[in-house]
Design an enzyme around this catalytic site. Sequence first.
Site, mmCIF file in Angstrom:
data_model
loop_
_atom_site.group_PDB
_atom_site.id
_atom_site.type_symbol
_atom_site.label_atom_id
_atom_site.label_comp_id
_atom_site.label_asym_id
_atom_site.label_seq_id
_atom_site.Cartn_x
_atom_site.Cartn_y
_atom_site.Cartn_z
ATOM 1 N N THR A 24 -8.003 -1.008 -1.026
ATOM 2 C CA THR A 24 -7.815 0.360 -0.524
ATOM 3 C C THR A 24 -8.854 0.753 0.499
ATOM 4 O OG1 THR A 24 -6.752 1.101 -2.535
ATOM 5 C CG2 THR A 24 -7.825 2.786 -1.258
ATOM 6 N N TYR A 37 0.260 3.376 0.833
ATOM 7 C CA TYR A 37 -0.452 2.856 2.000
ATOM 8 C C TYR A 37 -0.469 1.345 1.924
ATOM 9 C CZ TYR A 37 -3.911 2.492 -1.626
ATOM 10 O OH TYR A 37 -4.529 2.181 -2.795
ATOM 11 N N SER A 70 -6.365 -6.436 -4.298
ATOM 12 C CA SER A 70 -7.100 -7.298 -5.230
ATOM 13 C C SER A 70 -6.266 -7.715 -6.434
ATOM 14 C CB SER A 70 -8.402 -6.642 -5.669
ATOM 15 O OG SER A 70 -8.165 -5.589 -6.552
ATOM 16 N N GLN A 71 -5.079 -7.120 -6.610
ATOM 17 C CA GLN A 71 -4.182 -7.638 -7.642
ATOM 18 C C GLN A 71 -3.733 -9.054 -7.319
ATOM 19 O OE1 GLN A 71 -3.648 -5.077 -5.684
ATOM 20 N NE2 GLN A 71 -1.697 -5.255 -4.607
ATOM 21 N N THR A 103 -10.171 -2.234 -5.765
ATOM 22 C CA THR A 103 -10.838 -1.829 -7.007
ATOM 23 C C THR A 103 -10.194 -2.410 -8.269
ATOM 24 O OG1 THR A 103 -9.528 0.195 -7.075
ATOM 25 C CG2 THR A 103 -11.696 0.325 -6.027
ATOM 26 N N ASP A 104 -8.919 -2.806 -8.162
ATOM 27 C CA ASP A 104 -8.201 -3.186 -9.395
ATOM 28 C C ASP A 104 -8.871 -4.339 -10.150
ATOM 29 O OD1 ASP A 104 -6.414 -1.250 -8.712
ATOM 30 O OD2 ASP A 104 -4.746 -2.592 -8.262
ATOM 31 N N LYS A 176 -13.157 -0.601 -14.375
ATOM 32 C CA LYS A 176 -12.355 0.470 -13.780
ATOM 33 C C LYS A 176 -11.687 1.241 -14.911
ATOM 34 C CE LYS A 176 -8.799 1.461 -10.341
ATOM 35 N NZ LYS A 176 -7.932 0.965 -9.256
ATOM 36 N N GLU A 293 -15.303 -8.462 -39.560
ATOM 37 C CA GLU A 293 -13.993 -8.407 -40.220
ATOM 38 C C GLU A 293 -13.303 -9.772 -40.199
ATOM 39 O OE1 GLU A 293 -11.332 -4.871 -39.840
ATOM 40 O OE2 GLU A 293 -12.661 -4.457 -38.162
HETATM 41 N N1 GLU Z 1 -4.316 -2.382 -5.756
HETATM 42 C C1 GLU Z 1 -5.174 -2.477 -4.617
HETATM 43 C C2 GLU Z 1 -6.397 -3.324 -4.850
HETATM 44 O O1 GLU Z 1 -6.945 -3.390 -5.907
HETATM 45 C C3 GLU Z 1 -5.587 -1.141 -4.123
HETATM 46 C C4 GLU Z 1 -6.442 -0.391 -5.129
HETATM 47 C C5 GLU Z 1 -7.836 -0.169 -4.636
HETATM 48 O O2 GLU Z 1 -8.421 -0.922 -3.864
HETATM 49 O O3 GLU Z 1 -8.376 0.840 -5.069
HETATM 50 O O4 GLU Z 1 -6.803 -3.934 -3.898
#
Ligand code: GLU
Length: 338
Positions: A24, A37, A70-71, A103-104, A176, A293
Amino acid sequence: MPASSSSPLSSSLPRIVILSTGGTIAGAADARSKGGYNAAAVSAQSLIAAVPGAEEIARIDFEQVAAIGSQDITDAVWLTLARRITELAARDDVDALLVTHGTDTMEETALFLHLTLATDKPVVMVGAMRPSTALSGDGPANLRAALMVATHPESRGRGVMVVLNDTIHGARDVTKTSTTQVETFQSPNLGPLGYVTPNGAVFLRPGTPRITLPLPESAPLPRVSIVHAYAGMDDLLIKAAIDAGARGLVLAGVGDGNAARTVIAALAEAAKAGVVGVRASRCPLGPVLRNIEVSDDALGLVAAGLHNPAKARVLLQVLLANGVTTPTTVQSAFDRTD
Ligand code: GLU
Protein backbone atom coordinates in the site's frame (compact mmCIF):
# COMPACT_ATOMS: atom_id res chain seq x y z
CA MET A 1 18.33 -3.26 -10.43
CA PRO A 2 21.26 -0.92 -9.69
CA ALA A 3 21.06 1.74 -7.01
CA SER A 4 20.67 5.32 -8.20
CA SER A 5 21.64 8.34 -6.15
CA SER A 6 18.72 10.62 -5.24
CA SER A 7 20.42 13.95 -4.65
CA PRO A 8 23.86 15.51 -4.36
CA LEU A 9 24.15 16.10 -0.64
CA SER A 10 26.70 16.60 2.05
CA SER A 11 28.85 13.48 2.32
CA SER A 12 28.62 13.71 6.11
CA LEU A 13 25.04 12.46 6.03
CA PRO A 14 24.49 8.72 6.50
CA ARG A 15 23.77 6.72 3.35
CA ILE A 16 20.61 4.65 3.30
CA VAL A 17 19.49 2.25 0.61
CA ILE A 18 15.73 1.84 0.26
CA LEU A 19 14.72 -1.55 -1.09
CA SER A 20 11.14 -1.51 -2.30
CA THR A 21 8.87 -4.52 -2.61
CA GLY A 22 5.41 -2.98 -3.16
CA GLY A 23 2.37 -2.81 -0.87
CA THR A 24 0.00 0.00 0.00
CA ILE A 25 2.81 2.43 0.71
CA ALA A 26 3.41 2.31 -3.04
CA GLY A 27 -0.31 2.14 -3.82
CA ALA A 28 -2.26 4.51 -6.02
CA ALA A 29 -5.97 4.95 -6.59
CA ASP A 30 -7.54 6.88 -9.42
CA ALA A 31 -9.48 9.09 -6.98
CA ARG A 32 -8.36 10.47 -3.59
CA SER A 33 -11.51 9.24 -1.88
CA LYS A 34 -11.44 5.79 -3.43
CA GLY A 35 -10.98 2.77 -1.18
CA GLY A 36 -9.65 0.36 -3.83
CA TYR A 37 -6.17 0.85 -5.29
CA ASN A 38 -3.27 -0.87 -7.01
CA ALA A 39 -0.84 -2.02 -4.37
CA ALA A 40 2.54 -1.40 -6.02
CA ALA A 41 2.10 1.41 -8.50
CA VAL A 42 4.43 4.12 -7.16
CA SER A 43 8.24 4.06 -7.05
CA ALA A 44 10.22 4.57 -3.84
CA GLN A 45 11.77 7.68 -5.42
CA SER A 46 8.32 9.28 -5.77
CA LEU A 47 7.47 8.29 -2.21
CA ILE A 48 10.60 9.93 -0.83
CA ALA A 49 9.90 13.03 -2.93
CA ALA A 50 6.77 13.42 -0.77
CA VAL A 51 8.80 13.45 2.46
CA PRO A 52 9.79 17.03 3.28
CA GLY A 53 13.36 17.28 4.56
CA ALA A 54 14.35 13.70 3.71
CA GLU A 55 17.48 15.03 2.01
CA GLU A 56 18.56 16.55 5.34
CA ILE A 57 18.36 13.18 7.10
CA ALA A 58 20.30 10.93 4.74
CA ARG A 59 21.71 10.37 1.29
CA ILE A 60 19.25 7.90 -0.20
CA ASP A 61 19.67 5.30 -2.93
CA PHE A 62 16.91 3.10 -4.29
CA GLU A 63 16.53 -0.44 -5.51
CA GLN A 64 13.36 -2.23 -6.49
CA VAL A 65 13.33 -5.85 -5.41
CA ALA A 66 9.68 -6.60 -6.17
CA ALA A 67 6.44 -4.78 -6.96
CA ILE A 68 3.79 -6.90 -5.30
CA GLY A 69 1.14 -6.85 -2.63
CA SER A 70 2.69 -8.60 0.35
CA GLN A 71 0.01 -11.30 0.28
CA ASP A 72 2.01 -12.57 -2.71
CA ILE A 73 5.39 -12.53 -0.98
CA THR A 74 7.32 -15.80 -1.27
CA ASP A 75 10.35 -17.35 0.34
CA ALA A 76 12.18 -16.71 -2.95
CA VAL A 77 11.63 -12.96 -2.44
CA TRP A 78 12.82 -13.30 1.16
CA LEU A 79 16.05 -14.91 -0.01
CA THR A 80 16.61 -12.25 -2.67
CA LEU A 81 16.03 -9.51 -0.11
CA ALA A 82 18.26 -11.10 2.50
CA ARG A 83 21.12 -11.65 0.03
CA ARG A 84 20.92 -8.10 -1.28
CA ILE A 85 20.75 -6.57 2.20
CA THR A 86 23.76 -8.67 3.22
CA GLU A 87 25.75 -7.38 0.21
CA LEU A 88 24.76 -3.77 0.81
CA ALA A 89 25.35 -3.93 4.56
CA ALA A 90 28.89 -5.17 3.93
CA ARG A 91 29.71 -1.93 2.09
CA ASP A 92 31.50 0.79 4.04
CA ASP A 93 29.49 3.47 2.26
CA VAL A 94 26.09 2.08 3.35
CA ASP A 95 24.95 2.89 6.89
CA ALA A 96 21.44 1.47 7.05
CA LEU A 97 18.76 -0.25 5.00
CA LEU A 98 15.07 0.50 4.63
CA VAL A 99 12.61 -2.01 3.19
CA THR A 100 9.21 -0.81 1.97
CA HIS A 101 6.67 -3.62 2.14
CA GLY A 102 2.94 -4.30 2.25
CA THR A 103 1.59 -4.52 5.75
CA ASP A 104 -0.25 -7.84 5.47
CA THR A 105 2.79 -10.09 5.79
CA MET A 106 5.34 -7.52 6.96
CA GLU A 107 5.69 -9.29 10.29
CA GLU A 108 6.74 -12.51 8.57
CA THR A 109 9.30 -10.91 6.29
CA ALA A 110 10.58 -8.93 9.28
CA LEU A 111 11.13 -12.08 11.32
CA PHE A 112 12.74 -13.98 8.44
CA LEU A 113 15.23 -11.15 7.93
CA HIS A 114 15.73 -10.69 11.68
CA LEU A 115 16.62 -14.36 12.06
CA THR A 116 18.98 -14.53 9.10
CA LEU A 117 20.70 -11.15 8.71
CA ALA A 118 23.94 -11.08 10.67
CA THR A 119 24.65 -7.37 10.13
CA ASP A 120 24.65 -4.88 13.00
CA LYS A 121 23.59 -2.10 10.64
CA PRO A 122 19.97 -0.98 11.12
CA VAL A 123 17.38 -2.64 8.90
CA VAL A 124 14.02 -0.91 9.12
CA MET A 125 10.81 -2.11 7.48
CA VAL A 126 8.13 0.43 6.68
CA GLY A 127 4.72 0.44 5.01
CA ALA A 128 1.45 2.31 5.07
CA MET A 129 -2.20 1.62 5.65
CA ARG A 130 -3.41 4.23 3.18
CA PRO A 131 -2.26 4.45 -0.42
CA SER A 132 -0.15 7.39 -1.54
CA THR A 133 -3.14 9.04 -3.23
CA ALA A 134 -5.44 8.84 -0.17
CA LEU A 135 -6.47 11.78 1.98
CA SER A 136 -3.90 11.86 4.81
CA GLY A 137 -1.89 9.01 3.36
CA ASP A 138 0.40 7.75 6.13
CA GLY A 139 3.25 6.65 3.85
CA PRO A 140 5.32 9.88 3.85
CA ALA A 141 5.17 10.27 7.66
CA ASN A 142 6.03 6.60 8.13
CA LEU A 143 8.97 6.91 5.72
CA ARG A 144 10.26 9.94 7.55
CA ALA A 145 9.95 8.13 10.87
CA ALA A 146 11.74 5.10 9.42
CA LEU A 147 14.60 7.35 8.23
CA MET A 148 14.84 8.85 11.74
CA VAL A 149 15.09 5.35 13.23
CA ALA A 150 17.52 4.05 10.61
CA THR A 151 19.91 6.94 11.26
CA HIS A 152 19.72 6.80 15.06
CA PRO A 153 22.93 5.55 16.72
CA GLU A 154 20.97 3.31 19.12
CA SER A 155 19.46 1.42 16.19
CA ARG A 156 22.63 -0.56 15.58
CA GLY A 157 22.59 -4.21 16.61
CA ARG A 158 18.83 -4.46 17.08
CA GLY A 159 18.22 -6.57 13.99
CA VAL A 160 15.11 -5.77 11.99
CA MET A 161 12.65 -3.15 13.20
CA VAL A 162 9.20 -2.23 11.89
CA VAL A 163 8.23 1.45 11.97
CA LEU A 164 4.69 2.71 11.35
CA ASN A 165 2.51 5.26 13.12
CA ASP A 166 5.55 6.77 14.94
CA THR A 167 6.13 3.50 16.78
CA ILE A 168 9.24 1.30 16.65
CA HIS A 169 8.62 -2.44 16.90
CA GLY A 170 10.93 -5.44 17.18
CA ALA A 171 10.57 -8.12 14.48
CA ARG A 172 9.91 -10.96 16.94
CA ASP A 173 6.79 -9.49 18.57
CA VAL A 174 5.26 -7.08 16.07
CA THR A 175 1.95 -8.08 14.54
CA LYS A 176 -0.73 -6.51 12.39
CA THR A 177 -3.84 -6.22 14.57
CA SER A 178 -6.33 -4.14 12.59
CA THR A 179 -7.51 -4.56 9.03
CA THR A 180 -7.92 -0.83 8.52
CA GLN A 181 -6.46 1.42 11.22
CA VAL A 182 -3.14 3.26 10.98
CA GLU A 183 -2.21 2.06 14.47
CA THR A 184 -2.53 -1.53 13.26
CA PHE A 185 0.98 -2.66 14.26
CA GLN A 186 1.36 -3.61 17.91
CA SER A 187 3.91 -5.52 19.97
CA PRO A 188 1.37 -7.24 22.21
CA ASN A 189 3.69 -9.17 24.51
CA LEU A 190 6.96 -7.28 24.77
CA GLY A 191 5.76 -3.75 23.97
CA PRO A 192 7.26 -1.39 21.39
CA LEU A 193 11.02 -0.73 21.30
CA GLY A 194 10.37 2.99 21.17
CA TYR A 195 8.67 5.90 19.49
CA VAL A 196 9.43 8.57 16.94
CA THR A 197 8.85 12.04 18.38
CA PRO A 198 9.22 15.50 16.85
CA ASN A 199 12.74 15.43 18.35
CA GLY A 200 13.64 12.11 16.72
CA ALA A 201 13.62 8.44 17.65
CA VAL A 202 13.49 7.52 21.35
CA PHE A 203 14.24 3.97 22.50
CA LEU A 204 12.59 2.68 25.68
CA ARG A 205 15.17 -0.06 26.36
CA PRO A 206 18.63 -1.10 25.23
CA GLY A 207 19.11 -3.71 22.52
CA THR A 208 19.81 -7.31 23.53
CA PRO A 209 22.44 -9.63 22.02
CA ARG A 210 21.02 -11.41 19.02
CA ILE A 211 21.77 -14.88 17.67
CA THR A 212 21.21 -15.35 13.95
CA LEU A 213 20.79 -18.49 11.86
CA PRO A 214 22.53 -19.14 8.55
CA LEU A 215 20.53 -17.87 5.57
CA PRO A 216 18.97 -20.92 3.84
CA GLU A 217 20.61 -21.55 0.49
CA SER A 218 17.57 -21.88 -1.71
CA ALA A 219 13.81 -21.69 -1.96
CA PRO A 220 11.41 -23.27 -1.44
CA LEU A 221 11.96 -23.51 2.28
CA PRO A 222 10.70 -26.70 3.94
CA ARG A 223 6.92 -26.89 3.93
CA VAL A 224 5.40 -25.93 7.27
CA SER A 225 1.61 -25.79 7.53
CA ILE A 226 -0.47 -23.83 10.01
CA VAL A 227 -3.60 -25.55 11.25
CA HIS A 228 -6.15 -23.34 12.98
CA ALA A 229 -7.97 -24.94 15.91
CA TYR A 230 -11.68 -24.55 16.63
CA ALA A 231 -14.45 -26.14 18.64
CA GLY A 232 -15.39 -29.51 17.25
CA MET A 233 -12.13 -29.91 15.31
CA ASP A 234 -10.89 -33.25 14.02
CA ASP A 235 -7.55 -34.39 12.61
CA LEU A 236 -8.47 -34.02 8.92
CA LEU A 237 -6.32 -30.94 8.24
CA ILE A 238 -3.32 -32.31 10.14
CA LYS A 239 -3.45 -35.47 8.04
CA ALA A 240 -3.90 -33.47 4.82
CA ALA A 241 -0.85 -31.34 5.66
CA ILE A 242 1.27 -34.42 6.28
CA ASP A 243 0.04 -36.03 3.06
CA ALA A 244 1.05 -32.83 1.23
CA GLY A 245 4.62 -33.26 2.51
CA ALA A 246 4.71 -30.91 5.51
CA ARG A 247 7.94 -31.26 7.48
CA GLY A 248 6.57 -29.09 10.25
CA LEU A 249 3.14 -28.30 11.65
CA VAL A 250 2.13 -25.23 13.61
CA LEU A 251 -1.05 -25.52 15.60
CA ALA A 252 -2.85 -22.18 16.01
CA GLY A 253 -4.36 -23.73 19.08
CA VAL A 254 -7.14 -22.67 21.39
CA GLY A 255 -6.04 -21.07 24.65
CA ASP A 256 -2.64 -22.34 25.71
CA GLY A 257 -1.90 -23.92 22.32
CA ASN A 258 -4.40 -26.69 22.85
CA ALA A 259 -6.81 -28.61 20.63
CA ALA A 260 -9.17 -31.57 20.74
CA ARG A 261 -7.66 -34.89 21.85
CA THR A 262 -7.65 -36.33 18.32
CA VAL A 263 -5.74 -33.30 17.05
CA ILE A 264 -3.05 -33.46 19.74
CA ALA A 265 -2.80 -37.21 19.14
CA ALA A 266 -2.32 -36.60 15.39
CA LEU A 267 0.43 -34.06 16.15
CA ALA A 268 2.16 -36.54 18.46
CA GLU A 269 1.88 -39.28 15.83
CA ALA A 270 3.40 -36.92 13.24
CA ALA A 271 6.21 -36.04 15.67
CA LYS A 272 7.08 -39.74 15.99
CA ALA A 273 7.43 -39.81 12.20
CA GLY A 274 9.79 -36.78 12.28
CA VAL A 275 7.31 -33.99 11.46
CA VAL A 276 8.05 -31.24 13.98
CA GLY A 277 4.91 -30.08 15.81
CA VAL A 278 4.79 -26.61 17.36
CA ARG A 279 1.89 -25.51 19.55
CA ALA A 280 1.10 -21.80 19.14
CA SER A 281 -2.15 -20.07 20.04
CA ARG A 282 -4.95 -18.30 18.26
CA CYS A 283 -5.10 -15.95 21.30
CA PRO A 284 -3.42 -12.63 20.49
CA LEU A 285 -1.68 -12.31 23.88
CA GLY A 286 0.46 -14.42 26.18
CA PRO A 287 3.02 -17.18 25.79
CA VAL A 288 2.39 -20.85 25.04
CA LEU A 289 4.47 -22.70 27.62
CA ARG A 290 5.56 -26.31 27.84
CA ASN A 291 3.80 -29.09 29.71
CA ILE A 292 0.95 -27.06 31.19
CA GLU A 293 -2.15 -28.50 29.56
CA VAL A 294 -0.37 -30.62 26.97
CA SER A 295 2.46 -33.02 27.89
CA ASP A 296 5.06 -31.82 25.42
CA ASP A 297 7.82 -33.93 26.95
CA ALA A 298 5.83 -37.11 26.52
CA LEU A 299 4.42 -36.25 23.10
CA GLY A 300 7.57 -34.81 21.51
CA LEU A 301 5.99 -31.41 20.83
CA VAL A 302 7.35 -27.85 20.98
CA ALA A 303 5.70 -24.83 22.67
CA ALA A 304 5.81 -21.62 20.63
CA GLY A 305 6.45 -19.26 23.56
CA LEU A 306 5.68 -15.72 22.40
CA HIS A 307 5.60 -16.53 18.67
CA ASN A 308 2.22 -16.19 17.01
CA PRO A 309 1.32 -18.91 14.48
CA ALA A 310 2.64 -16.99 11.45
CA LYS A 311 5.92 -16.20 13.24
CA ALA A 312 6.20 -19.78 14.48
CA ARG A 313 5.93 -20.99 10.90
CA VAL A 314 8.74 -18.71 9.70
CA LEU A 315 11.02 -19.68 12.57
CA LEU A 316 10.36 -23.38 12.07
CA GLN A 317 11.02 -23.10 8.33
CA VAL A 318 14.38 -21.44 8.95
CA LEU A 319 15.29 -24.03 11.59
CA LEU A 320 14.33 -26.97 9.38
CA ALA A 321 16.27 -25.47 6.46
CA ASN A 322 19.29 -25.46 8.77
CA GLY A 323 18.82 -29.07 9.84
CA VAL A 324 17.49 -28.18 13.31
CA THR A 325 14.82 -30.84 13.78
CA THR A 326 14.80 -32.34 17.27
CA PRO A 327 12.11 -31.06 19.64
CA THR A 328 14.74 -29.99 22.18
CA THR A 329 16.83 -27.93 19.78
CA VAL A 330 13.74 -26.46 18.13
CA GLN A 331 12.37 -25.59 21.59
CA SER A 332 15.57 -23.67 22.48
CA ALA A 333 15.10 -21.50 19.39
CA PHE A 334 11.45 -20.88 20.31
CA ASP A 335 12.43 -19.85 23.83
CA ARG A 336 14.45 -16.88 22.53
CA THR A 337 12.99 -13.38 22.68
CA ASP A 338 15.89 -11.43 21.10
N1 GLU B 1 -2.50 -6.34 0.81
C1 GLU B 1 -1.47 -5.43 0.45
C2 GLU B 1 -0.12 -5.76 1.04
O1 GLU B 1 0.00 -6.27 2.11
C3 GLU B 1 -1.82 -4.03 0.80
C4 GLU B 1 -1.95 -3.82 2.30
C5 GLU B 1 -0.91 -2.89 2.83
O2 GLU B 1 0.21 -2.76 2.35
O3 GLU B 1 -1.25 -2.25 3.82
O4 GLU B 1 0.83 -5.48 0.37
